[in-house]
Write a protein that holds these residues in place. Structure first.
Motif, mmCIF file in Angstrom:
data_model
loop_
_atom_site.group_PDB
_atom_site.id
_atom_site.type_symbol
_atom_site.label_atom_id
_atom_site.label_comp_id
_atom_site.label_asym_id
_atom_site.label_seq_id
_atom_site.Cartn_x
_atom_site.Cartn_y
_atom_site.Cartn_z
ATOM 1 N N THR A 1 31.109 -38.866 -2.282
ATOM 2 C CA THR A 1 31.082 -40.225 -2.836
ATOM 3 C C THR A 1 32.032 -40.350 -4.022
ATOM 4 O OG1 THR A 1 28.789 -40.586 -2.132
ATOM 5 C CG2 THR A 1 29.610 -41.952 -3.941
ATOM 6 N N ILE A 2 31.962 -39.381 -4.930
ATOM 7 C CA ILE A 2 32.822 -39.420 -6.117
ATOM 8 C C ILE A 2 34.292 -39.320 -5.712
ATOM 9 C CG2 ILE A 2 33.392 -38.292 -8.284
ATOM 10 C CD1 ILE A 2 30.619 -39.699 -8.175
ATOM 11 N N ALA A 3 34.608 -38.390 -4.796
ATOM 12 C CA ALA A 3 35.996 -38.207 -4.367
ATOM 13 C C ALA A 3 36.536 -39.459 -3.693
ATOM 14 C CB ALA A 3 36.093 -37.009 -3.428
ATOM 15 N N ASN A 4 35.744 -40.054 -2.793
ATOM 16 C CA ASN A 4 36.204 -41.255 -2.092
ATOM 17 C C ASN A 4 36.448 -42.403 -3.067
ATOM 18 O OD1 ASN A 4 36.190 -40.067 0.421
ATOM 19 N ND2 ASN A 4 34.172 -40.841 1.000
ATOM 20 N N PHE B 1 41.873 -36.290 -12.858
ATOM 21 C CA PHE B 1 41.104 -35.165 -13.392
ATOM 22 C C PHE B 1 39.805 -34.989 -12.594
ATOM 23 C CE2 PHE B 1 37.520 -34.019 -16.172
ATOM 24 C CZ PHE B 1 37.895 -32.737 -16.559
ATOM 25 N N ASP B 2 39.129 -36.107 -12.299
ATOM 26 C CA ASP B 2 37.893 -36.049 -11.521
ATOM 27 C C ASP B 2 38.142 -35.424 -10.147
ATOM 28 O OD1 ASP B 2 36.540 -37.225 -13.589
ATOM 29 O OD2 ASP B 2 36.267 -39.175 -12.622
ATOM 30 N N TRP C 1 23.426 -37.462 -17.780
ATOM 31 C CA TRP C 1 24.884 -37.554 -17.720
ATOM 32 C C TRP C 1 25.476 -36.373 -16.964
ATOM 33 C CZ3 TRP C 1 28.669 -36.714 -22.289
ATOM 34 C CH2 TRP C 1 29.846 -37.432 -22.082
ATOM 35 N N LEU C 2 26.258 -36.679 -15.960
ATOM 36 C CA LEU C 2 26.932 -35.645 -15.179
ATOM 37 C C LEU C 2 28.296 -36.165 -14.762
ATOM 38 C CD1 LEU C 2 27.042 -33.017 -13.417
ATOM 39 C CD2 LEU C 2 26.024 -34.384 -11.593
ATOM 40 N N ASN C 3 29.318 -35.351 -14.912
ATOM 41 C CA ASN C 3 30.639 -35.721 -14.420
ATOM 42 C C ASN C 3 31.469 -34.462 -14.196
ATOM 43 O OD1 ASN C 3 31.605 -34.999 -17.020
ATOM 44 N ND2 ASN C 3 31.392 -37.104 -17.748
#
Length: 348
Positions: free
Chosen positions: A266-269, A303-304, A207-209
């Motif tokens: 990838t996460i930001a997009n 938040f991300d 788990w990573l976030n």
């Protein structure tokens, strides 16, 4: 399953997220603040749909009777070769409390691998989905007492060999582990820095976030520093010394600065795309990621983005990141950083 010690990584940023986004979170929050493991009752898993056809799925099968370094030797085979006449089976749905899962989101995007896996263990402990699971947990810092004279963590903390002071000189200084029996349907949350060992059959996610992203970035910096120290003597003899350090780092940890930057992109997009479209209900979602982001809500996506922005700003000021070969990145970090800043400014 391998009886090896695992360390969990998380961070206190998760507290502000669950307090805002997750119902019934007061109990969970108290455990996070105290950095203590916490158990969710089976009511959180009663609605799981856990069936999928697995007969052709390649799975890693470990030989638990043999030891290879600090784990067990494994081979990949179709699941049908491992177990015959297995019923049809639909994949389970991750509970919302753990659905902010950047690691598998990234790996699903690039379609290379994932960090979802099944542990299998000896008789006496069956699935934590149906049955019982035994956990041994050590709080942060205790791992130093579990290392052998070569600095390696113990393979099995219950093994008699740990009583050998010549091999494990500090084991007597370790506290007694926290022992937990996890009943059917229960979920255990293991906070940052806790090392754990279990005998089981269970479904697991690494788990990573955004909540523990800073820990991952710190870990990568420490890993690179370790590589640089190891090959320091060749620094002045190689024009591409810094690039070689990145190659060695990836071979040791599975990721380097370039791939970490791609991971963040990838996460930001995905978050910016979601916030631009932001469907009102799950019926409008075209995939599981969009459904998950909708369930967590736009504040969580914001938040991300703020967490990605913070780490990206740190990376772009890092001297080793600046030395990356431009070919190691498929995008221009400065342009992405500006795009994220504008998105965050719009949200705020």
């Amino acid at each position: 399953m391998p009886r090896q010690i695992h360390q969990q990584h998380c961070s206190s940023h998760f507290i502000e997220y669950i307090e805002r986004e997750i119902p019934y979170s007061k109990f969970f929050k108290n455990y996070l603040i105290s950095n203590q493991p916490c158990m969710f009752s089976k009511k959180f898993t009663e609605a799981w749909n856990c069936r999928k056809k697995l007969d052709e799925t390649p799975v890693p099968v470990a030989n638990c009777n043999a030891k290879e370094y600090n784990s067990n030797p494994k081979q990949i085979m179709p699941f049908k070769e491992f177990i015959q006449n297995f019923p049809e089976h639909n994949t389970y749905k991750t509970p919302i409390y753990f659905s902010s899962d950047w690691l598998n989101e990234y790996w699903d995007t690039i379609e290379v691998d994932d960090y979802r896996f099944v542990y299998m263990g000896p008789k006496g402990w069956s699935a934590n989905i149906c049955g019982r699971k035994k956990w041994l947990l050590y709080p942060p810092g205790q791992e130093e007492f579990l290392r052998d004279c070569h600095g390696n963590l113990a393979y099995d903390v219950t093994a008699p060999v740990l009583q050998d002071k010549g091999l494990y000189p500090q084991f007597e200084e370790a506290c007694q582990p926290l022992e937990i029996i996890q009943e059917a349907g229960e979920i255990i949350f293991v906070p940052s820095g806790w090392h754990h060992q279990e005998d089981t059959i269970s479904i697991n996610h690494n788990w990573l976030n955004g909540c523990n992203l800073d820990i991952m970035w710190q870990f990568l910096q420490e890993e690179l520093s370790s590589v640089q120290r190891e090959i320091e003597e060749w620094r002045d003899t190689m024009d591409s010394w810094h690039q070689h350090c990145q190659v060695i780092m990836k071979s040791c940890t599975g990721i380097n600065y370039g791939e970490f930057a791609s991971f963040l992109k990838t996460i930001a997009n995905n978050r910016m795309s979601f916030l631009n479209s932001c469907p009102r209900n799950a019926d409008n979602c075209q995939d599981s990621l969009a459904e998950s982001l909708l369930a967590l809500g736009p504040q969580h996506a914001a938040f991300d983005l703020q967490r990605v922005l913070h780490i990206f700003e740190n990376m772009l000021s890092n001297e080793d990141f600046k030395r990356l070969d431009p070919s190691a990145l498929s995008f221009k970090p400065e342009e992405l950083l500006q795009e994220i800043r504008e998105a965050v400014r719009t949200i705020v």
